[in-house]
Scaffold this motif. Sequence first.
Motif, PDB file in Angstrom:
ATOM      1  N   SER A  25       0.823  -1.206   0.000  1.00 46.19           N
ATOM      2  CA  SER A  25       0.000   0.000   0.000  1.00 46.19           C
ATOM      3  C   SER A  25       0.856   1.253   0.000  1.00 46.19           C
ATOM      4  CB  SER A  25      -0.961   0.000   1.199  1.00 46.19           C
ATOM      5  OG  SER A  25      -0.218   0.042   2.394  1.00 46.19           O
ATOM      6  N   ALA A  26       2.095   1.165   0.542  1.00 49.87           N
ATOM      7  CA  ALA A  26       2.974   2.323   0.577  1.00 49.87           C
ATOM      8  C   ALA A  26       3.537   2.638  -0.810  1.00 49.87           C
ATOM      9  CB  ALA A  26       4.104   2.090   1.566  1.00 49.87           C
ATOM     10  N   TYR A  27       3.617   1.646  -1.682  1.00 52.02           N
ATOM     11  CA  TYR A  27       4.216   1.834  -2.994  1.00 52.02           C
ATOM     12  C   TYR A  27       3.206   1.786  -4.125  1.00 52.02           C
ATOM     13  CZ  TYR A  27       8.660   1.497  -0.648  1.00 52.02           C
ATOM     14  OH  TYR A  27       9.725   1.729   0.158  1.00 52.02           O
ATOM     15  N   LYS A  28       2.025   2.265  -3.875  1.00 47.22           N
ATOM     16  CA  LYS A  28       0.980   2.292  -4.881  1.00 47.22           C
ATOM     17  C   LYS A  28       1.213   3.451  -5.853  1.00 47.22           C
ATOM     18  CE  LYS A  28      -3.888   1.410  -4.382  1.00 47.22           C
ATOM     19  NZ  LYS A  28      -5.054   1.595  -3.576  1.00 47.22           N
ATOM     20  N   PRO A  29       1.054   3.244  -7.153  1.00 50.11           N
ATOM     21  CA  PRO A  29       1.185   4.356  -8.105  1.00 50.11           C
ATOM     22  C   PRO A  29       0.142   5.442  -7.821  1.00 50.11           C
ATOM     23  CG  PRO A  29       1.138   2.250  -9.244  1.00 50.11           C
ATOM     24  CD  PRO A  29       0.781   1.978  -7.812  1.00 50.11           C
ATOM     25  N   ILE A  30       0.501   6.671  -8.136  1.00 54.01           N
ATOM     26  CA  ILE A  30      -0.399   7.813  -7.964  1.00 54.01           C
ATOM     27  C   ILE A  30      -0.684   8.381  -9.353  1.00 54.01           C
ATOM     28  CG2 ILE A  30      -0.754  10.045  -6.863  1.00 54.01           C
ATOM     29  CD1 ILE A  30       1.468   9.244  -4.864  1.00 54.01           C
ATOM     30  N   VAL A  31      -1.953   8.650  -9.651  1.00 51.33           N
ATOM     31  CA  VAL A  31      -2.360   9.142 -10.966  1.00 51.33           C
ATOM     32  C   VAL A  31      -2.717  10.630 -10.881  1.00 51.33           C
ATOM     33  CG1 VAL A  31      -4.030   8.886 -12.843  1.00 51.33           C
ATOM     34  CG2 VAL A  31      -3.213   6.857 -11.606  1.00 51.33           C
ATOM     35  N   PHE A  32      -2.194  11.389 -11.831  1.00 53.38           N
ATOM     36  CA  PHE A  32      -2.480  12.823 -11.962  1.00 53.38           C
ATOM     37  C   PHE A  32      -3.043  13.046 -13.359  1.00 53.38           C
ATOM     38  CE2 PHE A  32       0.907  12.210  -8.987  1.00 53.38           C
ATOM     39  CZ  PHE A  32       0.614  13.069  -7.937  1.00 53.38           C
ATOM     40  N   GLU A  33      -4.067  13.892 -13.463  1.00 56.04           N
ATOM     41  CA  GLU A  33      -4.701  14.146 -14.757  1.00 56.04           C
ATOM     42  C   GLU A  33      -4.756  15.634 -15.051  1.00 56.04           C
ATOM     43  OE1 GLU A  33      -7.689  10.405 -15.308  1.00 56.04           O
ATOM     44  OE2 GLU A  33      -8.458  12.070 -14.116  1.00 56.04           O
ATOM     45  N   ALA A  34      -4.769  15.936 -16.348  1.00 62.47           N
ATOM     46  CA  ALA A  34      -4.888  17.328 -16.807  1.00 62.47           C
ATOM     47  C   ALA A  34      -5.848  17.374 -17.981  1.00 62.47           C
ATOM     48  CB  ALA A  34      -3.529  17.871 -17.223  1.00 62.47           C
ATOM     49  N   GLN A  40      -6.624  27.686 -20.920  1.00 65.92           N
ATOM     50  CA  GLN A  40      -5.706  27.623 -19.782  1.00 65.92           C
ATOM     51  C   GLN A  40      -4.335  28.209 -20.110  1.00 65.92           C
ATOM     52  OE1 GLN A  40      -5.791  23.935 -17.381  1.00 65.92           O
ATOM     53  NE2 GLN A  40      -7.151  23.191 -18.997  1.00 65.92           N
ATOM     54  N   GLN A  41      -4.098  28.458 -21.412  1.00 64.94           N
ATOM     55  CA  GLN A  41      -2.814  29.000 -21.852  1.00 64.94           C
ATOM     56  C   GLN A  41      -2.630  30.403 -21.288  1.00 64.94           C
ATOM     57  OE1 GLN A  41      -0.679  27.060 -23.667  1.00 64.94           O
ATOM     58  NE2 GLN A  41       0.756  28.698 -23.319  1.00 64.94           N
ATOM     59  N   VAL A  42      -1.381  30.828 -21.090  1.00 67.09           N
ATOM     60  CA  VAL A  42      -1.079  32.176 -20.595  1.00 67.09           C
ATOM     61  C   VAL A  42      -0.289  32.902 -21.678  1.00 67.09           C
ATOM     62  CG1 VAL A  42       0.088  33.502 -18.799  1.00 67.09           C
ATOM     63  CG2 VAL A  42      -1.027  31.336 -18.214  1.00 67.09           C
ATOM     64  N   PRO A  43      -0.886  33.925 -22.350  1.00 64.97           N
ATOM     65  CA  PRO A  43      -2.291  34.340 -22.238  1.00 64.97           C
ATOM     66  C   PRO A  43      -3.212  33.354 -22.964  1.00 64.97           C
ATOM     67  CG  PRO A  43      -1.204  35.641 -23.938  1.00 64.97           C
ATOM     68  CD  PRO A  43      -0.152  34.737 -23.339  1.00 64.97           C
ATOM     69  N   GLN A  44      -4.494  33.437 -22.622  1.00 69.34           N
ATOM     70  CA  GLN A  44      -5.489  32.561 -23.249  1.00 69.34           C
ATOM     71  C   GLN A  44      -5.508  32.785 -24.758  1.00 69.34           C
ATOM     72  OE1 GLN A  44      -9.401  33.063 -21.606  1.00 69.34           O
ATOM     73  NE2 GLN A  44      -8.771  32.461 -19.555  1.00 69.34           N
ATOM     74  N   VAL A 112       8.412  16.035  -7.571  1.00 69.77           N
ATOM     75  CA  VAL A 112       7.301  15.200  -7.096  1.00 69.77           C
ATOM     76  C   VAL A 112       6.454  15.994  -6.109  1.00 69.77           C
ATOM     77  CG1 VAL A 112       6.693  13.160  -5.732  1.00 69.77           C
ATOM     78  CG2 VAL A 112       8.423  12.990  -7.531  1.00 69.77           C
ATOM     79  N   LYS A 113       7.099  16.724  -5.222  1.00 67.31           N
ATOM     80  CA  LYS A 113       6.377  17.566  -4.252  1.00 67.31           C
ATOM     81  C   LYS A 113       5.529  18.609  -4.981  1.00 67.31           C
ATOM     82  CE  LYS A 113       7.301  20.814  -0.511  1.00 67.31           C
ATOM     83  NZ  LYS A 113       8.356  21.526   0.227  1.00 67.31           N
ATOM     84  N   GLU A 114       6.091  19.228  -6.008  1.00 64.57           N
ATOM     85  CA  GLU A 114       5.367  20.238  -6.781  1.00 64.57           C
ATOM     86  C   GLU A 114       4.220  19.608  -7.573  1.00 64.57           C
ATOM     87  OE1 GLU A 114       8.840  21.754  -8.713  1.00 64.57           O
ATOM     88  OE2 GLU A 114       9.229  23.185  -7.100  1.00 64.57           O
ATOM     89  N   LEU A 115       4.442  18.421  -8.136  1.00 63.77           N
ATOM     90  CA  LEU A 115       3.374  17.703  -8.836  1.00 63.77           C
ATOM     91  C   LEU A 115       2.215  17.431  -7.884  1.00 63.77           C
ATOM     92  CD1 LEU A 115       2.214  16.100 -11.263  1.00 63.77           C
ATOM     93  CD2 LEU A 115       3.588  14.151 -10.490  1.00 63.77           C
ATOM     94  N   LYS A 116       2.523  16.933  -6.705  1.00 67.64           N
ATOM     95  CA  LYS A 116       1.491  16.627  -5.704  1.00 67.64           C
ATOM     96  C   LYS A 116       0.764  17.883  -5.229  1.00 67.64           C
ATOM     97  CE  LYS A 116       3.432  12.383  -3.781  1.00 67.64           C
ATOM     98  NZ  LYS A 116       3.972  11.758  -2.549  1.00 67.64           N
ATOM     99  N   SER A 117       1.423  19.034  -5.345  1.00 65.70           N
ATOM    100  CA  SER A 117       0.818  20.306  -4.917  1.00 65.70           C
ATOM    101  C   SER A 117       0.068  21.016  -6.043  1.00 65.70           C
ATOM    102  CB  SER A 117       1.908  21.235  -4.377  1.00 65.70           C
ATOM    103  OG  SER A 117       2.524  20.668  -3.243  1.00 65.70           O
ATOM    104  N   GLY A 118      -0.044  20.375  -7.226  1.00 72.13           N
ATOM    105  CA  GLY A 118      -0.769  20.979  -8.349  1.00 72.13           C
ATOM    106  C   GLY A 118       0.007  22.067  -9.064  1.00 72.13           C
ATOM    107  N   ARG A 135      -2.744  24.092 -22.926  1.00 72.36           N
ATOM    108  CA  ARG A 135      -2.118  23.915 -21.605  1.00 72.36           C
ATOM    109  C   ARG A 135      -3.089  23.169 -20.702  1.00 72.36           C
ATOM    110  NH1 ARG A 135       0.558  28.272 -17.453  1.00 72.36           N
ATOM    111  NH2 ARG A 135       0.000  27.164 -15.563  1.00 72.36           N
ATOM    112  N   GLY A 136      -2.512  22.387 -19.791  1.00 71.91           N
ATOM    113  CA  GLY A 136      -3.337  21.688 -18.806  1.00 71.91           C
ATOM    114  C   GLY A 136      -2.563  21.490 -17.513  1.00 71.91           C
ATOM    115  N   GLN A 137      -3.179  21.856 -16.403  1.00 70.61           N
ATOM    116  CA  GLN A 137      -2.573  21.720 -15.078  1.00 70.61           C
ATOM    117  C   GLN A 137      -2.859  20.318 -14.541  1.00 70.61           C
ATOM    118  OE1 GLN A 137      -1.287  24.839 -14.182  1.00 70.61           O
ATOM    119  NE2 GLN A 137      -0.263  24.076 -12.348  1.00 70.61           N
ATOM    120  N   PHE A 138      -1.866  19.690 -13.932  1.00 68.19           N
ATOM    121  CA  PHE A 138      -2.037  18.343 -13.375  1.00 68.19           C
ATOM    122  C   PHE A 138      -2.538  18.397 -11.944  1.00 68.19           C
ATOM    123  CE2 PHE A 138       0.888  17.352 -16.824  1.00 68.19           C
ATOM    124  CZ  PHE A 138       0.300  16.211 -17.334  1.00 68.19           C
ATOM    125  N   PHE A 139      -3.544  17.564 -11.672  1.00 70.08           N
ATOM    126  CA  PHE A 139      -4.075  17.406 -10.323  1.00 70.08           C
ATOM    127  C   PHE A 139      -4.234  15.924 -10.048  1.00 70.08           C
ATOM    128  CE2 PHE A 139      -5.586  21.585 -11.699  1.00 70.08           C
ATOM    129  CZ  PHE A 139      -5.100  22.369 -10.668  1.00 70.08           C
TER     130      PHE A 139
END
Length: 142
Positions: A25-34, A40-44, A112-118, A135-139
């Motif tokens: 359970s400690a080594y389970k993959p984590i999924v992030f989607e965008a 979402q582009q800067v500028p739009q 990894v910390k930044e990915l987990k923080s969005g 553009r797409g932000q990962f969560f």
Amino acid sequence: MSKILSKISFTGIALFSLLSCNVSSAYKPIVFEASISGKQQVPQNNSRGKGSAKIVLSGDEINATLTVNINDLAGTAINSLLHNPSRPGSSSLPIVQLAGETSQIVLNQEQVKELKSGLMYINITSTKFEAGELRGQFFEKL
């Protein structure tokens, strides 16, 4: 003597089973989607392009697989880039140039910390929008 060996054997199996549960359970993959769009582009921009991307972070929290699917680009795709750290509405420098629809990437602890923080996003550049069409932000997928 056989009762003692049976108890030791049973205790060892129970302890091994308990440890196995905790390790897996400690080594389970984590999924992030965008969800990817020109809004979402800067500028739009007014691109009709859209798509999705997914990062599957392995249990070691170092290796990851990134898949991206896009369609309806206004121009021909030039690059797919992974950027961080940046919140939606702001920009940062790219950290990885992706190779096609599926890429194997390696992240350091800070990334990894930044990915987990969005704070990680994907940017798709094209001949029509060289600074970025989509553009797409990962969560984290919950």
